[in-house]
Design a protein around this motif. Structure first.
Motif, mmCIF file in Angstrom:
data_model
loop_
_atom_site.group_PDB
_atom_site.id
_atom_site.type_symbol
_atom_site.label_atom_id
_atom_site.label_comp_id
_atom_site.label_asym_id
_atom_site.label_seq_id
_atom_site.Cartn_x
_atom_site.Cartn_y
_atom_site.Cartn_z
ATOM 1 N N THR A 34 0.859 -1.185 0.000
ATOM 2 C CA THR A 34 0.000 0.000 0.000
ATOM 3 C C THR A 34 0.892 1.232 0.000
ATOM 4 N N MET A 35 0.469 2.264 -0.739
ATOM 5 C CA MET A 35 1.338 3.422 -0.907
ATOM 6 C C MET A 35 0.553 4.727 -0.978
ATOM 7 N N ALA A 36 1.293 5.810 -0.729
ATOM 8 C CA ALA A 36 0.840 7.171 -0.998
ATOM 9 C C ALA A 36 1.908 7.811 -1.871
ATOM 10 N N CYS A 37 1.507 8.450 -2.962
ATOM 11 C CA CYS A 37 2.449 9.109 -3.850
ATOM 12 C C CYS A 37 2.215 10.615 -3.800
ATOM 13 N N HIS A 38 3.283 11.352 -3.506
ATOM 14 C CA HIS A 38 3.211 12.808 -3.376
ATOM 15 C C HIS A 38 3.642 13.548 -4.634
ATOM 16 N N CYS A 39 3.900 12.856 -5.753
ATOM 17 C CA CYS A 39 4.371 13.550 -6.948
ATOM 18 C C CYS A 39 3.320 14.554 -7.420
ATOM 19 N N SER A 59 -5.693 16.434 -4.735
ATOM 20 C CA SER A 59 -5.388 16.332 -3.316
ATOM 21 C C SER A 59 -3.876 16.432 -3.118
ATOM 22 N N ALA A 60 -3.430 16.237 -1.893
ATOM 23 C CA ALA A 60 -2.009 16.339 -1.581
ATOM 24 C C ALA A 60 -1.225 15.123 -2.053
ATOM 25 N N PHE A 61 -1.900 13.991 -2.249
ATOM 26 C CA PHE A 61 -1.254 12.762 -2.690
ATOM 27 C C PHE A 61 -2.317 11.804 -3.187
ATOM 28 N N GLU A 75 5.589 5.814 1.324
ATOM 29 C CA GLU A 75 5.340 7.119 0.711
ATOM 30 C C GLU A 75 6.399 7.334 -0.362
ATOM 31 N N THR A 76 5.980 7.759 -1.552
ATOM 32 C CA THR A 76 6.919 8.053 -2.622
ATOM 33 C C THR A 76 6.854 9.539 -2.969
ATOM 34 N N TYR A 77 7.900 10.001 -3.593
ATOM 35 C CA TYR A 77 8.047 11.391 -4.017
ATOM 36 C C TYR A 77 7.810 12.378 -2.882
ATOM 37 N N THR A 78 8.381 12.071 -1.721
ATOM 38 C CA THR A 78 8.285 13.005 -0.601
ATOM 39 C C THR A 78 8.998 14.316 -0.929
ATOM 40 N N SER A 79 9.892 14.299 -1.911
ATOM 41 C CA SER A 79 10.579 15.524 -2.348
ATOM 42 C C SER A 79 9.612 16.525 -2.967
ATOM 43 N N GLU A 80 8.452 16.062 -3.438
ATOM 44 C CA GLU A 80 7.451 16.941 -4.047
ATOM 45 C C GLU A 80 6.236 17.134 -3.139
ATOM 46 N N ALA A 81 6.291 16.599 -1.940
ATOM 47 C CA ALA A 81 5.143 16.661 -1.025
ATOM 48 C C ALA A 81 4.870 18.090 -0.574
ATOM 49 N N LEU A 82 3.597 18.390 -0.400
ATOM 50 C CA LEU A 82 3.233 19.652 0.235
ATOM 51 C C LEU A 82 3.751 19.595 1.671
ATOM 52 N N PRO A 83 4.258 20.694 2.209
ATOM 53 C CA PRO A 83 4.939 20.653 3.509
ATOM 54 C C PRO A 83 4.098 20.079 4.651
ATOM 55 N N TRP A 84 2.806 20.219 4.604
ATOM 56 C CA TRP A 84 1.939 19.765 5.691
ATOM 57 C C TRP A 84 1.415 18.348 5.486
ATOM 58 N N HIS A 115 7.787 3.801 5.663
ATOM 59 C CA HIS A 115 8.862 3.810 4.657
ATOM 60 C C HIS A 115 8.633 4.996 3.726
ATOM 61 N N ARG A 116 9.657 5.839 3.575
ATOM 62 C CA ARG A 116 9.539 7.051 2.772
ATOM 63 C C ARG A 116 10.694 7.132 1.773
ATOM 64 N N PHE A 117 10.361 7.621 0.567
ATOM 65 C CA PHE A 117 11.358 7.750 -0.487
ATOM 66 C C PHE A 117 11.216 9.121 -1.140
ATOM 67 N N ALA A 118 12.336 9.788 -1.384
ATOM 68 C CA ALA A 118 12.331 11.119 -2.010
ATOM 69 C C ALA A 118 11.769 11.063 -3.423
ATOM 70 N N ALA A 119 11.973 9.954 -4.124
ATOM 71 C CA ALA A 119 11.426 9.742 -5.466
ATOM 72 C C ALA A 119 10.734 8.371 -5.450
ATOM 73 N N PHE A 120 10.818 7.648 -6.558
ATOM 74 C CA PHE A 120 10.250 6.314 -6.581
ATOM 75 C C PHE A 120 11.338 5.335 -6.140
#
Length: 162
Positions: free
Chosen positions: A28-33, A42-44, A113-122, A129-134
């Motif tokens: 299961t995942m959330a993508c912030h791209c 939405s935010a993700f 969580e993927t693309y945390t580098s593009e996540a909205l700050p809040w 498990h978090r990744f800056a990209a994929f």
């Protein structure tokens, strides 16, 4: 392994497109791209990787939305245009289903969580498990194993953040 209480059913907002899941999620995942932010308004976006053999549309017709002609096929209800699932070409053996489309998604929590580098700050999900990209393809085997052991499922509390 704890019982998954399958099969599950779900559908789009208007109910014209219905599906059934007969196999447990691989992950299961959330993508912030920013693409997912725009697709979901939405935010993700949230997704569950379901083995292809464990997913089927049981009512209505899914149409392609989002990007056309790409290797990623976002499937929507033809009537209400809800984003219900995504298929990849060539197939990687799974379908990404939007868990908010389940009839009961109260158990769902993203494990990755993927693309945390593009996540909205809040925007925080608490995924362990978090990744800056994929993630790299080599990361998926260990993530799938960890999800099988620790991930949220019906009747089990959500995984804790690392």
């Amino acid at each position: 392994m704890e019982a998954w209480n399958l099969p599950w059913q779900g559908g789009c907002r208007c109910g014209k497109l219905r599906f059934e899941i007969s196999a447990p999620p691989l992950l299961t995942m959330a993508c912030h791209c920013t693409g997912c932010q725009k697709m979901s308004a939405s935010a993700f976006s949230l997704s569950m990787a379901i083995p292809e053999a464990g997913f089927r549309v049981i009512e209505g017709e899914a149409v392609t939305g989002g990007l056309h002609g790409a290797q990623i096929h976002h499937r929507h209800c033809e009537w209400c245009k809800s984003w219900v699932f995504t298929e990849l070409e060539p197939s990687m053996g799974f379908v990404n289903v939007r868990p908010s489309m389940l009839d009961d998604a109260t158990w769902f929590a993203p494990f990755v969580e993927t693309y945390t580098s593009e996540a909205l700050p809040w925007a925080k999900t608490g995924a362990p498990h978090r990744f800056a990209a994929f993630p790299a393809m080599t990361d998926f085997g260990p993530l799938v194993e960890a999800f099988a052991a620790q991930g949220a499922r019906p009747g089990r509390p959500h995984a804790k953040s690392a």
